[in-house]
Each structure stands twice: as C-alpha cells, then as structure tokens.
Scaffold this active site. Structure first.
Site, PDB file in Angstrom:
ATOM      1  N   ASP A 147       0.835  -1.207   0.000  1.00 43.36           N
ATOM      2  CA  ASP A 147       0.000   0.000   0.000  1.00 43.36           C
ATOM      3  C   ASP A 147       0.870   1.258   0.000  1.00 43.36           C
ATOM      4  O   ASP A 147       1.972   1.248   0.544  1.00 43.36           O
ATOM      5  CB  ASP A 147      -0.897  -0.027   1.247  1.00 43.36           C
ATOM      6  CG  ASP A 147      -2.059   0.953   1.119  1.00 43.36           C
ATOM      7  OD1 ASP A 147      -2.290   1.483   0.013  1.00 43.36           O
ATOM      8  OD2 ASP A 147      -2.739   1.196   2.141  1.00 43.36           O
ATOM      9  N   LEU A 197      10.451 -21.105  -4.414  1.00 48.46           N
ATOM     10  CA  LEU A 197       9.509 -20.121  -3.838  1.00 48.46           C
ATOM     11  C   LEU A 197       8.293 -19.997  -4.751  1.00 48.46           C
ATOM     12  O   LEU A 197       8.438 -19.927  -5.971  1.00 48.46           O
ATOM     13  CB  LEU A 197      10.243 -18.770  -3.732  1.00 48.46           C
ATOM     14  CG  LEU A 197       9.437 -17.520  -3.433  1.00 48.46           C
ATOM     15  CD1 LEU A 197       8.860 -17.571  -2.020  1.00 48.46           C
ATOM     16  CD2 LEU A 197      10.311 -16.277  -3.561  1.00 48.46           C
ATOM     17  N   HIS A 221       2.856   3.111  -8.957  1.00 48.95           N
ATOM     18  CA  HIS A 221       2.692   1.664  -9.148  1.00 48.95           C
ATOM     19  C   HIS A 221       3.920   1.072  -9.843  1.00 48.95           C
ATOM     20  O   HIS A 221       4.413   0.023  -9.455  1.00 48.95           O
ATOM     21  CB  HIS A 221       1.437   1.364  -9.967  1.00 48.95           C
ATOM     22  CG  HIS A 221       0.164   1.773  -9.276  1.00 48.95           C
ATOM     23  ND1 HIS A 221      -0.091   1.460  -7.967  1.00 48.95           N
ATOM     24  CD2 HIS A 221      -0.911   2.487  -9.704  1.00 48.95           C
ATOM     25  CE1 HIS A 221      -1.274   1.955  -7.622  1.00 48.95           C
ATOM     26  NE2 HIS A 221      -1.782   2.583  -8.655  1.00 48.95           N
TER      27      HIS A 221
END
Ligand code: FPP
Length: 247
Positions: free
Chosen positions: A21, A132, A38
């Site tokens: 955020d 991962l 972004h």
C-alpha cells in the site's frame, strides 16, 4: 551490517503475505501521477522476492489488485493492468533463474485477455520451479473466495455427495484457492494503514500482523528482514498460555 545476519533461518515464516500500500501517496510526494507510483512499486516487489529467497521463505502472496480496485479511475485501472502484463513478461527469466514459480489467486475471468494470457504463459514457464511460490492476488477478495467455497460445498450437499455435518475446517479449506499452501504466519502492510482490506481473511486467523509506515515503493529487502526479526521476537501462543509452549 545486514539484518539478515540476525535472523534465525530455521525459524522463518514459510508463507508471507503482503498488502502493498502507498503507491499513490508515494507518487504524490514525488510530484508524479499515481501510475508512476505503481511502476516504482515493481522494484519493491523485486527486493522482497530476493529477500524471500535469502530467507528460504516458500510462499509469498502479494495483494496486487482487489475486486474493489475496479472502481478506481479507468486510466489507473488500465495502467495497472498494462503494468501487470509488462512486468510479468519482463520478469519470467529472473523468476526462472531464482526457481520461483508464479501462481495467482482471484477471479481471473474478469481480467483483460492480454493479462490472462501473459499470466498463464508465465505460470506455464515457471511451473517446475520449486524454491519459492510467488502468488499474485489479482481481482481477489477474501469474501469472494469464502463465498465461492461456500457455494461449492452447498452444491455437494445438494447432490448428496456430503452431509452438512461433514463440513469441518479441513473440508472448508479444501475449497479455498490456497488449499495446498500453509497459512501465512506473517502479514505485512505498508503505508501506515491498519486494515486487512478483504485479504486472506480465513487464512490469517493466526498470522502475526506487522504494519510499517514505509510507503510500498520505498520498501526494501532490509525492511522485510526487519519484519521477520520482529516476527521472531513474538510468542505465538495459538490460544495456549506461555508455559504450555515447548521452548
Ligand atoms: C496500493 O497502493 C497498490 C496497488 C493497488 C497496486 C500494487 C501493484 C503493484 C505494486 C504492481 C505489482 C506488479 C506485479 C506484477 C506484482 P495505493 O494505490 O492504494 O496507494 P495509496 O493508498 O497511497 O493511494
């Protein structure tokens, strides 16, 4: 000295979930448009991925686009989708060289075709990687997921495949999107907001919550290590008392 040296590698979370955020506020602080925030956030994603590889974390789930994010201005939504397509395409080689498998959760059917295609191609290309799991929550919300699971179970009851009394946590979890992945032990949210915003509500029942004021594009590998150190200094009691825990 890196905080990595202070971390007990045999006691790291296996699954970390992050609410990324603050991109918009970061862009504003830098006198830029929201989309710049972004795209700058992508660098923080790279940092965190590298950090998770260093720590041996097995699953990283990132809240990249919520079902509510469609209500943002069209320009921002389109820009975010393009950024997603571009980033996924650009990062496949890097994911492969670190043995990272790309996965996603959320209602993909509503994503633009280009985004779906890129996502599916990258998932295929990284399918065999096993160090991962990078799980992108795209058009995701926990209530959507829980409702979906409930409908699937109700259909099975209607068809007499199971009885209502068969519904327990295990059965319910088997209908959730991350049923093969352990629940996150650590949830991180950046930007000084103290909310869960409809993210993995079932799975974070016992997660340790970590909030930082840093805006997402400023989040670096050392910030991840700080969060994990903080996690390691907590006592996870799961409803028991301290004395009952095996030290
Ligand atoms: C929240 O900040 C951030 C988002 C809604 C998007 C996050 C997406 C990325 C960082 C791109 C990642 C891409 C990939 C492929 C993983 P905000 O816009 O709500 O910030 P604000 O609260 O300051 O307005």
């Amino acid at each position: 000295m890196s905080l990595l040296n202070k971390i007990k590698l045999d006691n790291c979370p296996q699954h970390i979930a992050i609410i990324m955020d603050g991109n918009g506020r970061w862009a504003k602080q830098h006198g830029e448009v929201r989309l710049f925030g972004h795209s700058s956030g992508v660098e923080a994603v790279r940092e965190v991925l590298k950090g998770c590889v260093d720590l041996g974390v097995k699953h990283l789930t990132l809240y990249a686009f919520s079902t509510e994010n469609w209500n943002r201005p069209k320009e921002e939504v389109d820009g975010l989708m393009n950024l997603m397509v571009e980033t996924i395409a650009n990062e496949v080689d890097e994911l492969n060289s670190n043995s990272v498998r790309l996965r996603s959760i959320g209602d993909e059917s509503k994503l633009p075709e280009a985004c779906r295609n890129e996502l599916n191609a990258a998932k295929k290309e990284t399918l065999k990687n096993d160090k991962l799991d990078l799980i992108l929550a795209l058009n995701y919300s926990a209530r959507w997921e829980i409702l979906n699971a409930t409908q699937n179970i109700a259909r099975k009851v209607e068809k007499d495949e199971i009885k209502a009394s068969d519904i327990d946590e295990k059965l319910f979890e088997s209908e959730l999107t991350l049923s093969d992945v352990p629940d996150p032990e650590l949830l991180i949210r950046t930007s000084g907001e103290y909310r869960l915003s409809n993210f993995l509500l079932w799975q974070i029942a016992y997660a340790e919550l970590y909030f930082t004021d840093k805006l997402w594009p400023d989040f670096e590998r050392e910030d991840l290590f700080e969060a994990v150190l903080n996690y390691q200094n907590r006592e996870r009691r799961f409803g028991l008392v301290s004395e009952q825990l095996v030290k």
